[in-house]
Write an enzyme that holds these catalytic residues in place. Sequence first.
Site, PDB file in Angstrom:
ATOM      1  N   LYS A   9       0.855  -1.180   0.000  1.00 15.57           N
ATOM      2  CA  LYS A   9       0.000   0.000   0.000  1.00 15.57           C
ATOM      3  C   LYS A   9       0.895   1.236   0.000  1.00 15.57           C
ATOM      4  O   LYS A   9       1.727   1.418   0.895  1.00 15.57           O
ATOM      5  CB  LYS A   9      -0.894   0.030   1.246  1.00 15.57           C
ATOM      6  CG  LYS A   9      -2.119   0.909   1.101  1.00 15.57           C
ATOM      7  CD  LYS A   9      -3.069   0.332   0.065  1.00 15.57           C
ATOM      8  CE  LYS A   9      -4.470   0.912   0.210  1.00 15.57           C
ATOM      9  NZ  LYS A   9      -5.399   0.298  -0.777  1.00 15.57           N
ATOM     10  N   THR A  54      -3.882  -5.135   0.529  1.00 15.91           N
ATOM     11  CA  THR A  54      -3.243  -3.845   0.791  1.00 15.91           C
ATOM     12  C   THR A  54      -4.141  -2.958   1.646  1.00 15.91           C
ATOM     13  O   THR A  54      -3.653  -2.089   2.369  1.00 15.91           O
ATOM     14  CB  THR A  54      -2.895  -3.125  -0.520  1.00 15.91           C
ATOM     15  OG1 THR A  54      -4.088  -2.784  -1.229  1.00 15.91           O
ATOM     16  CG2 THR A  54      -2.009  -4.007  -1.391  1.00 15.91           C
ATOM     17  N   ARG A 166      31.050  32.280  -8.062  1.00 21.74           N
ATOM     18  CA  ARG A 166      29.712  31.968  -8.554  1.00 21.74           C
ATOM     19  C   ARG A 166      28.788  31.634  -7.387  1.00 21.74           C
ATOM     20  O   ARG A 166      29.243  31.351  -6.268  1.00 21.74           O
ATOM     21  CB  ARG A 166      29.751  30.790  -9.523  1.00 21.74           C
ATOM     22  CG  ARG A 166      30.143  29.467  -8.857  1.00 21.74           C
ATOM     23  CD  ARG A 166      29.969  28.285  -9.779  1.00 21.74           C
ATOM     24  NE  ARG A 166      30.263  27.028  -9.080  1.00 21.74           N
ATOM     25  CZ  ARG A 166      29.984  25.812  -9.575  1.00 21.74           C
ATOM     26  NH1 ARG A 166      29.427  25.691 -10.761  1.00 21.74           N
ATOM     27  NH2 ARG A 166      30.276  24.724  -8.881  1.00 21.74           N
ATOM     28  N   GLN A 209      30.902  18.359  -6.621  1.00 24.87           N
ATOM     29  CA  GLN A 209      31.373  17.042  -6.170  1.00 24.87           C
ATOM     30  C   GLN A 209      32.172  17.163  -4.876  1.00 24.87           C
ATOM     31  O   GLN A 209      32.021  16.348  -3.951  1.00 24.87           O
ATOM     32  CB  GLN A 209      32.233  16.389  -7.259  1.00 24.87           C
ATOM     33  CG  GLN A 209      31.456  15.900  -8.469  1.00 24.87           C
ATOM     34  CD  GLN A 209      31.311  16.953  -9.548  1.00 24.87           C
ATOM     35  OE1 GLN A 209      31.357  18.159  -9.269  1.00 24.87           O
ATOM     36  NE2 GLN A 209      31.127  16.517 -10.781  1.00 24.87           N
ATOM     37  N   HIS A 237      21.364  26.130 -11.089  1.00 25.86           N
ATOM     38  CA  HIS A 237      22.189  27.121 -11.763  1.00 25.86           C
ATOM     39  C   HIS A 237      21.610  28.537 -11.626  1.00 25.86           C
ATOM     40  O   HIS A 237      20.393  28.743 -11.675  1.00 25.86           O
ATOM     41  CB  HIS A 237      22.315  26.784 -13.244  1.00 25.86           C
ATOM     42  CG  HIS A 237      22.918  25.445 -13.508  1.00 25.86           C
ATOM     43  ND1 HIS A 237      24.223  25.145 -13.182  1.00 25.86           N
ATOM     44  CD2 HIS A 237      22.398  24.315 -14.051  1.00 25.86           C
ATOM     45  CE1 HIS A 237      24.483  23.894 -13.533  1.00 25.86           C
ATOM     46  NE2 HIS A 237      23.393  23.367 -14.058  1.00 25.86           N
TER      47      HIS A 237
END
Length: 283
Positions: A9, A54, A166, A209, A237
């Site tokens: 479910k 379920t 940035r 990363q 971005h």
Amino acid sequence: MLGPNRYGKAETRLVRVHRDGESHGLVDFNVSIALSGDLTATHLTGDNSGVLPTDTMKNTVYAFAKEHGVGEPESFALLLARHFVHTQPQVHGAKVSVESFAWDRLGPHSFRRRGDHVRTTVVTVTADATQVVSGVSGLVLLNSTDSEFHGFVEDGYTTLKPATDRILATAVDARWRHAGDDTDWAASFEGSLAALVSAFVGTYSYSLQQTLYAMGAGLLEARPEVAEVRLALPNKHHYLADLSPFDLENPGEVFIAGDRPYGLIEGSVVRDDAPAATAEWWL
């Protein structure tokens, strides 16, 4: 030949009010259950003698919320998963996933939904093992500086310019696997969340990363009960707006928030001595 299968479910919405005196408590869960085991007959012949409906799973969620109360999502998921494995001999494994929606208290019985992130839990129980994975999704973080990206591979299709200053923004989707199944779940979650945020804030980033690894390592350093952490970090971005048509300079102040496409960075950080996972749990 019938391959691996499961059923259950999905997305049972549960709101539990704990009426302990004048000051009430509120828990808001989205619970999904998946069972696996000896289910060949129902697939091949339609014999449902081993199938727990379920609808019964849904009812169990609500009944357990009344009978046992609802505290931390890990504890509630463990209670449900163990129930299905221990009471249904044909069920060999139960996976219970919980999304927990936070509410901030405004008064003794008044609340405001907190919308900055969703707490997640996935518990897998079999006859031989138990695995608890906690996490968070939709945690939006942004550093307006202290982020660079340059020195990358360039070919004939590369148009991206190197950046020495940035915006770095992401919507964190993180999961962390516990080494055991008995801990202070509330303290563990809050501590893990704080460690992720602290690492994001405190890392001078040369790539998303690098930030991912710093966040995973920071969580493991702060929380000894966690064996492994996995993260998916979309790069939200931000593009510098061109204001030259209006005779305006834009020294890194006005940006266009990009929607899609976006970079998606995924990875894991694991303790050297971490016990092996007992069930697959990738994001």
